[in-house]
Design a protein around this motif. Structure first.
Motif, mmCIF file in Angstrom:
data_model
loop_
_atom_site.group_PDB
_atom_site.id
_atom_site.type_symbol
_atom_site.label_atom_id
_atom_site.label_comp_id
_atom_site.label_asym_id
_atom_site.label_seq_id
_atom_site.Cartn_x
_atom_site.Cartn_y
_atom_site.Cartn_z
ATOM 1 N N LEU A 137 12.520 -9.013 33.991
ATOM 2 C CA LEU A 137 13.073 -7.668 33.857
ATOM 3 C C LEU A 137 12.212 -6.973 32.818
ATOM 4 C CD1 LEU A 137 15.199 -5.593 34.607
ATOM 5 C CD2 LEU A 137 16.641 -6.458 32.748
ATOM 6 N N GLY A 138 11.410 -6.032 33.260
ATOM 7 C CA GLY A 138 10.470 -5.394 32.358
ATOM 8 C C GLY A 138 10.691 -3.901 32.277
ATOM 9 N N SER A 139 10.012 -3.315 31.322
ATOM 10 C CA SER A 139 10.137 -1.866 31.125
ATOM 11 C C SER A 139 8.943 -1.127 31.694
ATOM 12 C CB SER A 139 10.279 -1.552 29.627
ATOM 13 O OG SER A 139 9.146 -2.053 28.913
ATOM 14 N N ALA A 140 7.830 -1.812 31.867
ATOM 15 C CA ALA A 140 6.615 -1.169 32.371
ATOM 16 C C ALA A 140 6.298 -1.677 33.771
ATOM 17 C CB ALA A 140 5.445 -1.467 31.429
ATOM 18 N N SER A 141 5.896 -0.754 34.668
ATOM 19 C CA SER A 141 5.465 -1.100 36.042
ATOM 20 C C SER A 141 6.508 -1.936 36.761
ATOM 21 C CB SER A 141 4.131 -1.848 36.021
ATOM 22 O OG SER A 141 3.149 -1.114 35.342
ATOM 23 N N PHE A 142 7.774 -1.703 36.457
ATOM 24 C CA PHE A 142 8.839 -2.496 37.073
ATOM 25 C C PHE A 142 9.823 -1.561 37.757
ATOM 26 C CE2 PHE A 142 13.222 -4.120 36.573
ATOM 27 C CZ PHE A 142 13.135 -5.208 37.425
ATOM 28 N N THR A 143 10.161 -1.880 38.996
ATOM 29 C CA THR A 143 11.126 -1.070 39.736
ATOM 30 C C THR A 143 12.412 -1.868 39.859
ATOM 31 O OG1 THR A 143 9.339 -0.083 41.026
ATOM 32 C CG2 THR A 143 11.574 0.197 41.858
ATOM 33 N N PRO A 144 13.483 -1.456 39.160
ATOM 34 C CA PRO A 144 14.756 -2.178 39.261
ATOM 35 C C PRO A 144 15.283 -2.179 40.676
ATOM 36 C CG PRO A 144 14.760 -0.628 37.424
ATOM 37 C CD PRO A 144 13.551 -0.314 38.233
ATOM 38 N N PHE A 145 16.137 -3.138 40.953
ATOM 39 C CA PHE A 145 16.709 -3.289 42.293
ATOM 40 C C PHE A 145 17.338 -1.994 42.770
ATOM 41 C CE2 PHE A 145 20.252 -4.220 45.112
ATOM 42 C CZ PHE A 145 19.657 -5.049 46.063
ATOM 43 N N MET A 146 18.034 -1.311 41.881
ATOM 44 C CA MET A 146 18.765 -0.112 42.294
ATOM 45 C C MET A 146 17.839 1.053 42.629
ATOM 46 S SD MET A 146 21.745 -1.129 42.458
ATOM 47 C CE MET A 146 22.365 0.454 42.948
ATOM 48 N N GLN A 147 16.585 0.969 42.241
ATOM 49 C CA GLN A 147 15.648 2.042 42.549
ATOM 50 C C GLN A 147 14.761 1.694 43.750
ATOM 51 O OE1 GLN A 147 13.491 3.475 39.099
ATOM 52 N NE2 GLN A 147 15.257 3.160 37.765
ATOM 53 N N LEU A 148 14.977 0.537 44.316
ATOM 54 C CA LEU A 148 14.209 0.125 45.490
ATOM 55 C C LEU A 148 14.785 0.760 46.759
ATOM 56 C CD1 LEU A 148 13.778 -3.691 44.790
ATOM 57 C CD2 LEU A 148 12.001 -1.943 44.636
ATOM 58 N N PRO A 149 13.954 1.000 47.768
ATOM 59 C CA PRO A 149 14.478 1.463 49.060
ATOM 60 C C PRO A 149 15.305 0.368 49.719
ATOM 61 C CG PRO A 149 12.134 0.975 49.237
ATOM 62 C CD PRO A 149 12.475 0.890 47.777
ATOM 63 N N THR A 150 16.086 0.752 50.707
ATOM 64 C CA THR A 150 17.008 -0.182 51.363
ATOM 65 C C THR A 150 16.281 -1.401 51.941
ATOM 66 O OG1 THR A 150 18.495 1.629 51.912
ATOM 67 C CG2 THR A 150 18.754 -0.393 53.167
ATOM 68 N N ALA A 151 15.110 -1.160 52.573
ATOM 69 C CA ALA A 151 14.382 -2.269 53.192
ATOM 70 C C ALA A 151 13.960 -3.302 52.145
ATOM 71 C CB ALA A 151 13.153 -1.738 53.936
ATOM 72 N N SER A 152 13.528 -2.828 50.975
ATOM 73 C CA SER A 152 13.118 -3.751 49.916
ATOM 74 C C SER A 152 14.319 -4.483 49.342
ATOM 75 C CB SER A 152 12.384 -2.988 48.810
ATOM 76 O OG SER A 152 11.189 -2.408 49.304
ATOM 77 N N ARG A 153 15.449 -3.786 49.208
ATOM 78 C CA ARG A 153 16.673 -4.452 48.741
ATOM 79 C C ARG A 153 17.046 -5.593 49.696
ATOM 80 N NH1 ARG A 153 20.923 0.347 46.931
ATOM 81 N NH2 ARG A 153 19.548 1.418 45.435
ATOM 82 N N ARG A 154 16.986 -5.291 50.996
ATOM 83 C CA ARG A 154 17.323 -6.322 51.988
ATOM 84 C C ARG A 154 16.374 -7.502 51.869
ATOM 85 N NH1 ARG A 154 19.572 -7.443 56.870
ATOM 86 N NH2 ARG A 154 20.720 -5.476 56.949
ATOM 87 N N GLU A 155 15.091 -7.230 51.698
ATOM 88 C CA GLU A 155 14.104 -8.313 51.614
ATOM 89 C C GLU A 155 14.402 -9.234 50.442
ATOM 90 O OE1 GLU A 155 9.287 -8.772 50.856
ATOM 91 O OE2 GLU A 155 10.122 -6.835 51.494
ATOM 92 N N ILE A 156 14.749 -8.662 49.296
ATOM 93 C CA ILE A 156 15.037 -9.468 48.101
ATOM 94 C C ILE A 156 16.278 -10.321 48.315
ATOM 95 C CG2 ILE A 156 15.791 -9.309 45.695
ATOM 96 C CD1 ILE A 156 13.887 -6.861 45.489
ATOM 97 N N ILE A 157 17.338 -9.697 48.831
ATOM 98 C CA ILE A 157 18.581 -10.443 49.035
ATOM 99 C C ILE A 157 18.391 -11.546 50.074
ATOM 100 C CG2 ILE A 157 20.946 -10.251 49.906
ATOM 101 C CD1 ILE A 157 21.174 -7.591 48.519
ATOM 102 N N GLU A 158 17.608 -11.261 51.107
ATOM 103 C CA GLU A 158 17.338 -12.299 52.100
ATOM 104 C C GLU A 158 16.591 -13.473 51.471
ATOM 105 O OE1 GLU A 158 15.306 -10.639 55.419
ATOM 106 O OE2 GLU A 158 17.037 -9.526 56.161
ATOM 107 N N ASP A 159 15.645 -13.172 50.583
ATOM 108 C CA ASP A 159 14.941 -14.248 49.880
ATOM 109 C C ASP A 159 15.910 -15.072 49.032
ATOM 110 O OD1 ASP A 159 12.451 -13.975 50.846
ATOM 111 O OD2 ASP A 159 11.634 -12.834 49.184
ATOM 112 N N ILE A 160 16.760 -14.384 48.301
ATOM 113 C CA ILE A 160 17.699 -15.071 47.405
ATOM 114 C C ILE A 160 18.671 -15.937 48.201
ATOM 115 C CG2 ILE A 160 19.570 -14.719 45.736
ATOM 116 C CD1 ILE A 160 18.048 -12.172 44.864
ATOM 117 N N LEU A 161 19.145 -15.399 49.328
ATOM 118 C CA LEU A 161 20.104 -16.130 50.159
ATOM 119 C C LEU A 161 19.409 -17.144 51.082
ATOM 120 C CD1 LEU A 161 22.576 -13.261 51.177
ATOM 121 C CD2 LEU A 161 22.857 -14.986 49.382
#
Length: 556
Positions: A137-161
C-alpha cells in the motif's frame, strides 16, 4: 502461502555496487526511516522488479540503473512456497533473468516471457496488479482498489479467490470456439463441395447412360431399317427371279436361229451357184452332153424360185432376230437386276452384322459407367464422412457454448464471488470499525461499492476525505490478505506500507492502524516506510534506516 525471506540489490536506483540486503522474516514489524531521497522506498521497486520485471513506481527501466556506475544492476529475492525454496535473480547490463527452485535453475532454454508467465501463474499465483493490492500500500504511483475500473477490480478479486483459472479457461475456450467456428465453416464448405461433386458426378453418369441408350436405340433403329430394307430386297429378288423363270432363255432361241440362218445362207449360196451354173454352162461336165435350152430354163427357173424362197426365209429370220435380241436385252436386264439385288442384300447383311457387333459392344461395355459409379460411391462416402465431421464439430460447438456460459463472468465465477461477497463485506466493515470508521461498506456482484453512514446516507468513495479514503484502502488491503489466507491462494507473509502514516492519517488514525497491524498475526512481516521515525520507533520491534553517503543510498 508464500514466505518472503530475503531481498538484496546493487546498482539499483541510488544504490551503489555493494549489495543492500533486507531479511523479510527477521521481525514481525519493521520501521523503515530516512530522509527524502535516501532510498527507503527503493525496496518496493526492488521487490516488484525482481518478481515482475517492473518497479512499483513509474520509473523506466533505463532509469533503474545507477547513473554513476551505469551497469551490473542486480536484484535477488528469495522466498519459500510450501517446502520449496525459490530464488529469482534479475539484472540489467547485462540482462539477467534466472529462477531457481531448491538450488536448481529452471529451464534455461525457455523464452523469458514463458519463464515470467510460469513464475506468475504457477509459483506466485499473482500478477503485478494483484501483488500490489495485497502486499503493498503506497502513496506514490499506486492506484487503490477503489480507484480501479470494474474490470481491474474483478481481476484482482478473481486472483485472490483463486478463480482466475476460469478466466484463463474461458479465454482458451473462446479461442477454441473461434478456431472451431472456422473449422465448422471449412467443413460446411467441404460438405457443399462434396455435394456439388456428387451432383456433377451423378449428372455425368446419367448423361453417360442417356448417351448409351441413345446410341443403342440408334443402332437398333438402323438394324431394323436394314432388316426392313433387306426384306423388301428379298421380296423384290423373289419377284424378279420369278419373272426370270417365266421367260425362256432367248439365247437358246438365238442359237437355234443362228444355226438355221447358217443353213439358209449355205443353201442360198448353193442355189446361187447352181443358178450361175445353168446360166453359164452349155454341157454337162460329167457326161459331156449338151444341155438343152429348155432344160436350162427349167433349171434356172427352179433355182431362181429356190433362191427367192431362201432369201424370203432369211428376211423373215431378220425380223425374228430383232424380236430375239429384244428378248435377250430384257432377259439380261432381269439377270442384272437379280445380281444387283443380291449384292445389295449381301452389303446390307454385312452392315447389319457390323451394327449387331456395335450393339452388343454398346450394351455390354459398361466399364466407363461402372468406373464413374465407383467414383460416385467414393464421393458419397466422402460426403458421409464430411457430414459426420460436421455433426461432430456441431456437437463440440454445442458443448463449448454450454461450457462458455459456465465460464463467463456471469457463470461459475459469479457464483463463487457471490458466496464470498458477504465475507468480503463483513471483513471490510470489521477493519473499518477497528480503525474507528463506522460506515457500512458493501460491494455488489459487479464490484460497485455502496457506502452508507449510520444515518443511512449514501456516499461514494470520492466523497470522503483523504484520511477516510486511507482507512478504506487499508481495510480493503487487510481484507484481501485475509481472504487470500483463507483461500491459500495469494497468501503471503509480507506487507509493505509506504508513507501510510505520513500523509492523511491523524494521530488517532495512526493508533487505530497500529492496533490493527498488531492483530494480523506473527506470520506477517510488516514493513512501514515513514518520515515519522521519532513518533513511531517505539511501536515497532525492528528499525531500518537509509541515508545518502556520497550520492549512494546506504542502509544502516
Amino acid at each position: 502461502m508464500i514466505t518472503f525471506e530475503k531481498i538484496r540489490w546493487k546498482n539499483f536506483l541510488s544504490t551503489g555496487n555493494s549489495f543492500t540486503e533486507i531479511e523479510f522474516n527477521r521481525s514481525p514489524s519493521t520501521l523503515v526511516v530516512g530522509e527524502n531521497g535516501s532510498g527507503k522506498s527503493t525496496m518496493l521497486d526492488a521487490v516488484c522488479f525482481a518478481l515482475f520485471n517492473k518497479p512499483f513506481r513509474k520509473i523506466s527501466k533505463t532509469q533503474l540503473i545507477n547513473s554513476i556506475n551505469n551497469k551490473k544492476l542486480v536484484v535477488e529475492i528469495e522466498f519459500r512456497v510450501g517446502l520449496k525454496e525459490f530464488k529469482v535473480v534479475r539484472g540489467v547490463k547485462p540482462n539477467i533473468f534466472e529462477v531457481y527452485c531448491d538450488g536448481q535453475m529452471l529451464d534455461q532454454d525457455a523464452a523469458v516471457r514463458d519463464t515470467q508467465k510460469y513464475l506468475e501463474e504457477s509459483i506466485l499465483k499473482m500478477n503485478f496488479k494483484s501483488f500490489t493490492q495485497i502486499v503493498i500500500l503506497g502513496s506514490a504511483s499506486f492506484t487503490p482498489f477503489m480507484q480501479l475500473p470494474t474490470a481491474s477490480r474483478r481481476e484482482i478479486i478473481e486472483d485472490i479467490l483463486d478463480i482466475e483459472i476460469f478466466t484463463t479457461m474461458n479465454q482458451v475456450l473462446r479461442d477454441k470456439i473461434a478456431v472451431l467456428r472456422d473449422e465448422i465453416r471449412d467443413v460446411e464448405t467441404e460438405v457443399e463441395v462434396a455435394k456439388s461433386k456428387a451432383t456433377v458426378q451423378r449428372k455425368y453418369i446419367e448423361q453417360l447412360e442417356k448417351d448409351k441408350k441413345i446410341k443403342v436405340d440408334k443402332i437398333k433403329e438402323k438394324i431394323n431399317e436394314l432388316i426392313e430394307a433387306t426384306t423388301e430386297l428379298e421380296t423384290k429378288l423373289a419377284e424378279t427371279t420369278s419373272e426370270k423363270e417365266s421367260h425362256d432363255d432367248p439365247k437358246e432361241r438365238k442359237r437355234k436361229l443362228d444355226g438355221l440362218k447358217d443353213k439358209l445362207d449355205s443353201n442360198l449360196r448353193k442355189a446361187r451357184k447352181e443358178l450361175d451354173f445353168y446360166h453359164n454352162t452349155e454341157e454337162c461336165p460329167t457326161c459331156k452332153q449338151g444341155l438343152t435350152h429348155d432344160f436350162k430354163e427349167e433349171k434356172q427357173k427352179e433355182k431362181t424360185t429356190r433362191i427367192e424362197e431362201l432369201e424370203s426365209g432369211l428376211s423373215d429370220m431378220d425380223s425374228e432376230y430383232e424380236l430375239v435380241q429384244k428378248s435377250i436385252e430384257v432377259y439380261d436386264k432381269i439377270v442384272t437386276d437379280i445380281q444387283d439385288i443380291q449384292s445389295d442384300i449381301i452389303s446390307q447383311e454385312r452392315y447389319k452384322n457390323r451394327l449387331t457387333l456395335e450393339l452388343n459392344e454398346a450394351e455390354t461395355n459398361v466399364a466407363d459407367i461402372d468406373e464413374e459409379k465407383t467414383k460416385l460411391k467414393e464421393l458419397a462416402i466422402e460426403l458421409t464422412e464430411t457430414n459426420k465431421k460436421k455433426t461432430e464439430k456441431g456437437e463440440e460447438q454445442h458443448y463449448n457454448t454450454a461450457a462458455g456460459s459456465l465460464l463467463k463472468d456471469t457463470g461459475i465465477k459469479t457464483r463463487v464471488i457471490r458466496q464470498y461477497l458477504p465475507v468480503i463485506n463483513q471483513l471490510v466493515n470489521k477493519y473499518l470499525a477497528a480503525m474507528d470508521f463506522f460506515v457500512h461498506f458493501d460491494l455488489d456482484e459487479k464490484f460497485n461499492e455502496t457506502i452508507k453512514s449510520r444515518h443511512r446516507d449514501k456516499f461514494s468513495y470520492s466523497s470522503f476525505s483523504e484520511g477516510e479514503k486511507q482507512r478504506i484502502d487499508l481495510a480493503l488491503l487487510f481484507t484481501w490478505r485475509t481472504i487470500a489466507k483463507m483461500k491459500n491462494s495469494a497468501s503471503t507473509n509480507l506487507l509493505l506500507l509506504d508513507e501510510v502514516f505520513d500523509s492523511s492519517l491523524d494521530n488517532n488514525g495512526v493508533d487505530y492502524v497500529m492496533n490493527l497491524l498488531h492483530t494480523i498475526g506473527e506470520e506477517t512481516n510488516v514493513f512501514v516506510i515513514s518520515h515519522k521515525g521519532d513518533q513511531l520507533f517505539d511501536k515497532f520491534r525492528n528499525q531500518i534506516k537509509f541515508e545518502k553517503i556520497r550520492n549512494y543510498s546506504v542502509m544502516s
